[in-house]
Scaffold this active site. Sequence first.
Site, PDB file in Angstrom:
ATOM      1  N   LYS A 183       0.831  -1.212   0.000  1.00 14.06           N
ATOM      2  CA  LYS A 183       0.000   0.000   0.000  1.00 14.06           C
ATOM      3  C   LYS A 183       0.865   1.263   0.000  1.00 14.06           C
ATOM      4  O   LYS A 183       0.452   2.303  -0.515  1.00 14.06           O
ATOM      5  CB  LYS A 183      -0.986   0.002   1.163  1.00 14.06           C
ATOM      6  N   THR A 223      -3.875   5.494   3.563  1.00 12.01           N
ATOM      7  CA  THR A 223      -2.551   5.945   3.126  1.00 12.01           C
ATOM      8  C   THR A 223      -2.603   6.668   1.787  1.00 12.01           C
ATOM      9  O   THR A 223      -1.816   7.577   1.537  1.00 12.01           O
ATOM     10  CB  THR A 223      -1.598   4.734   3.035  1.00 12.01           C
TER      11      THR A 223
END
Length: 332
Positions: A192, A249
């Site tokens: 990620k 994120t």
Amino acid sequence: MSARAAVLGAGSWGTTFAKVLADAGCTVSLHARRPELATAIAESGENAEYLPGVALPGALTATPDAAEALDGAEVVVLAVPSQSLRANLLEWTPLLPADATLLSLMKGVELGTTKRMSEVIREVTGAGADRVAALSGPNLAREIAEEQPAATVIACADPDRAAALQAACLTPYFRPYTNSDLVGCELGGAVKNVIALACGIAEGMGFGDNTRASLITRGLAETTRLGVALGAEPATFAGLAGLGDLVATCSSPLSRNRTFGEKLGRGLSLEEVQATTRQTAEGVKSCRPVLDLARAHGVDVPLTEAVVRVCHEGVPAGAVLKEIMSREAKPE
């Protein structure tokens, strides 16, 4: 739960998690490599360098002495940059209490070896799989330090240890879930960061929500493909350690990787961006080993490949985007 915990690494996430443990009833020793940082935390009850304005609980002490931090610890939390883990562990291993649970907060893949952090921990310390766990989820440090509600996943092969860790960090604002899929949770956390760099690059180039949503969704698809090839459970990537962490994120200005990507998208070079930040953007280093891992398993990861080209091969972001958009059309 009143466990004795050592947190090795006094950056923003290490300090925040030390606070969570103390708030959950643990006695916590936070190890800061620089004596002046340990002294400042001890004297002011605050890590002004990484978490200015956040008062740290009394059950948390800081020390520059790793042996002192680790003395009698039942839980050892590792919160250093991924690429420095091995070197640090070589130094700390002789000091680790024999049966302590080793919990990784790191979200990366090691350069050169393509090992996940739990694999590096086991290799260096000789600890069995049942002693090593990882924590992953949508956990932006600043928000958790401010006690904004958040959830996370603790992954461990040993369900009893996972449950003990869960009890050690359960607070009114921090809700941990347990999961036995260590591979999936660690990969979700590592990849990620790479996708967040891609989202940041797109943001820096002036693109909006459709672009970001497309990158998040296709990024999740390539993370899942890679995870399944490595033996992870597909369902993990739909959970907190997968989609949850990815959304936070890729969307938040608090995310170091997204912010780093934005500067690249505005046309700064890797070196120029690195000169402007003290914090580690893990995706910058992890993107290459993630790509190596994918190639070794024959998995197609176009977004990771694009990030590697922008970060490490000097290819302009606009050229990479054009390539991605002109890939062969195919079924989702």
